[in-house]
Motif scaffolding. Structure first.
Motif, short mmCIF file in Angstrom:
data_model
loop_
_atom_site.label_atom_id
_atom_site.label_comp_id
_atom_site.label_asym_id
_atom_site.label_seq_id
_atom_site.Cartn_x
_atom_site.Cartn_y
_atom_site.Cartn_z
N SER A 270 6.45 4.87 10.64
CA SER A 270 5.48 3.82 10.92
C SER A 270 6.09 2.43 10.81
CB SER A 270 4.29 3.94 9.97
OG SER A 270 4.74 3.69 8.66
N THR B 97 5.64 11.63 2.74
CA THR B 97 5.25 10.22 2.71
C THR B 97 6.39 9.33 3.17
OG1 THR B 97 4.00 10.84 0.77
CG2 THR B 97 4.14 8.51 1.25
N MET C 238 2.49 1.65 -3.29
CA MET C 238 1.48 2.08 -4.26
C MET C 238 1.19 3.57 -4.10
SD MET C 238 -2.02 0.06 -4.89
CE MET C 238 -1.35 -1.52 -5.29
N THR C 239 1.06 3.98 -2.83
CA THR C 239 0.80 5.40 -2.57
C THR C 239 1.94 6.25 -3.10
OG1 THR C 239 -0.33 4.75 -0.56
CG2 THR C 239 0.24 7.06 -0.78
N VAL D 276 1.65 6.55 -6.69
CA VAL D 276 0.55 7.45 -7.05
C VAL D 276 0.99 8.90 -6.95
CG1 VAL D 276 -1.66 8.32 -6.22
CG2 VAL D 276 -1.32 5.87 -6.46
N LEU D 277 1.66 9.22 -5.83
CA LEU D 277 2.09 10.61 -5.64
C LEU D 277 3.08 11.02 -6.72
CD1 LEU D 277 2.57 10.72 -1.77
CD2 LEU D 277 0.68 11.59 -3.14
N ARG E 202 6.76 9.59 6.90
CA ARG E 202 5.70 8.83 7.59
C ARG E 202 5.94 7.34 7.45
NH1 ARG E 202 -0.22 10.68 6.54
NH2 ARG E 202 -0.49 8.80 7.76
N ARG E 203 6.45 6.99 6.31
CA ARG E 203 6.72 5.57 6.11
C ARG E 203 7.77 5.08 7.10
NH1 ARG E 203 8.19 2.98 0.45
NH2 ARG E 203 8.93 5.06 0.03
N MET F 151 0.84 -1.20 0.00
CA MET F 151 0.00 0.00 0.00
C MET F 151 0.87 1.25 0.00
SD MET F 151 -3.25 0.51 0.00
CE MET F 151 -4.42 -0.34 1.04
N ARG F 152 1.92 1.21 0.79
CA ARG F 152 2.82 2.38 0.84
C ARG F 152 3.51 2.57 -0.50
NH1 ARG F 152 5.95 0.68 5.90
NH2 ARG F 152 4.13 -0.03 7.02
#
Lengths: 278, 222
Positions: free
Chosen positions: A190, A183, A156-157, A160-161, A186-187, A153-154
């Motif tokens: 997390s 991003t 992919m995000t 996308v960005l 944050r990645r 998901m990350r």
């Protein structure tokens, strides 16, 4: 006058016979003689990678190299896929780590089903029936799949960005929400702090899928850098998936081979690519 | 009489030249754009970020789809026939509206064509000018959804999201048998994206391919 008529008649005869006798093309021939790697042709005929792959028979040698990943690369479909492989006897000796597990299990159980967790949100299970008589089962741990999905998901995000930034030509100020930097931060924040970090689990999952060599290769800086000989039908994306477990690293491969690749589409069978450590 | 024979000697060449000329005249119309997009438009051009992009139809009148897009009977579930309209206020569009959207919105940087399929599929070919926004990334479970919405031009205010400056989006997926574009649209609606800014191309990449329209190979960012 007679000579004129004869010449004309001969000309017409030859023309008509050529028209009638020209080798007829079957409707399917358009795709049959498609070059496996030829992006300019892809533009011209509006052919997508899927159908190129579909019509290119997969040589067994390629399957033997890395069955799970090859199949994954070839079937990036959005659903559960099932692949039946019947050549057990030939495959078993070439299987690396994960497949050794498989064969171990084969000896233990006669009636189980192999399920390999694939790295994609939608491709959850690939049921590989190694032999029609002896289906095997390696049940994926639910936690591993969950973590992998998060990482996916990350990634992919991030993609996308990058895609939006590229399309709009403007990006958010560095560090603010919507920016790549934000991003990435944050990645990293997390990332789980416990020893079994998601990255480790990620690598472990890859190791299970592809065998030890690739997992070792993924750990940056260990071992000699690797080369890969391009096979017919390869794209930078499929090579990237094969060695790094993710198609996004095709740019890394491209950058490392810019001396012999004018563009990412400039891939030819037989080329030897350098695969850098990440 | 002697002169006549002389003339006749040149005649074969003349006749052949004449026949050749007829052949050329006969063939030349087929070299021109025979398969047009509409009666008046043969090649659609627009610019995106300074790059000229061309969309036209496959000029081979015998061309047939032999790819995955020629399939008629995918298993349902999961590949079920999708309704025409996703939501009351989301416009469902077809190919010409897509071209119009490219012209009016994408080239002015006020809109984006969104490919809602997974990245692997997007890499296999997409509508020229599209960006990839996989439907899974718009799911509410994605903790990075705010980043995506911000990149799409939304502002996170105290009262929630402000979409007044957000891009208009034209969303497509695999085709009428795939719910990906619908799911992406519904996800965007559920976070408050105004339906007026959303358009749904139900035909998807299959509808696009079926008409022989240009499919762009995805080029990586430099």
């Amino acid at each position: 006058m007679i000579r004129t008529l004869l010449t004309l008649a001969g000309f017409l005869l030859v023309t008509i016979s050529l028209l009638l006798l020209q080798p007829s093309r079957s409707p399917d021939s358009y795709t049959v003689d498609l070059p496996a790697i030829s992006p300019p042709a892809l533009t011209a005929t509006a052919i997508t990678r899927e159908n190129v792959d579909l019509f290119r028979p997969v040589p067994r040698s390629e399957i033997l190299v890395d069955p799970a990943i090859e199949l994954f690369a070839r079937n990036p479909s959005e659903t559960i896929m099932q692949t039946r492989i019947t050549e057990t006897a030939e495959m078993a000796p070439t299987l690396s780590n994960s497949k050794i597990e498989i064969s171990d299990l084969t000896q233990n159980s006669n009636d189980t089903t192999v399920t390999l967790a694939m790295r994609s949100d939608e491709i959850m299970d690939m049921t590989t029936l190694i032999s029609p008589q002896i289906p095997i089962d390696i049940a994926p741990r639910a936690t591993v799949r969950k973590k992998t999905t998060d990482i996916e998901m990350r990634e992919m995000t991030w993609g996308v960005l990058r895609s939006i930034d590229q399309a709009t030509g403007k990006s958010a100020s560095p560090g603010t929400p919507g920016s790549l930097l934000h991003t990435i931060i944050r990645r990293s924040l997390s990332e789980p702090t416990d020893p079994a970090s998601s990255q480790a689990i990620y690598l472990q999952t890859l190791a299970t899928e592809a065998g030890a060599p690739r997992a070792a290769f993924l750990k940056s800086g260990t071992g000699p850098s690797q080369t890969y000989r391009v096979q017919p039908g390869d794209t930078l994306q499929t090579i990237s998936i094969k060695f790094y477990g993710d198609s996004t690293f095709f740019e890394t491969i491209f950058a490392a081979n810019s001396d012999q690749l004018k563009s990412p589409n400039d891939l030819r069978a037989g080329q030897t690519l350098n695969l850098p450590h990440l | 009489m002697k002169q006549r024979i002389c003339l006749l000697k040149f005649e074969p060449i003349t006749v052949m030249a004449f026949v050749c000329m007829i052949c050329v005249l006969y063939v030349s119309p087929s070299v021109a754009q025979e398969v047009r997009i509409t009666e008046s438009v043969s090649i659609f051009r627009f610019s995106k970020g300074g790059n000229a992009v061309e969309i036209q139809r496959n000029q081979n009148t015998e061309n047939r789809l032999t790819s995955d897009f020629a399939k008629t009977s995918r298993a349902c579930p999961p590949f079920c026939i999708q309704p025409a309209n996703v939501a009351p206020n989301v416009e469902t569009v077809a190919e010409l509206e897509v071209l119009n959207f490219l012209q009016s919105e994408v080239s002015n940087s006020t809109g984006l064509i969104v490919d809602a399929r997974l990245p692997e599929w997007f890499l296999g070919g997409s509508i020229p000018g599209a960006i990839n926004l996989p439907f899974t990334s718009l799911d509410s479970t994605n903790t990075y959804l705010p980043d995506i919405l911000t990149a799409l031009g939304a502002k996170n205010t105290d009262d929630g999201w402000d979409f007044s400056n957000a891009f208009s989006l034209l969303i497509y997926g695999n085709g009428p048998w795939s719910d990906q574009s619908r799911r992406a649209t519904l996800s965007l609606l559920s976070v408050g994206y105004p339906g007026e800014k959303l358009h749904h191309y139900r035909g998807g990449i299959q509808g696009w391919a079926q008409l022989g329209l240009t499919i762009a190979p995805t080029t990586p960012a430099n």
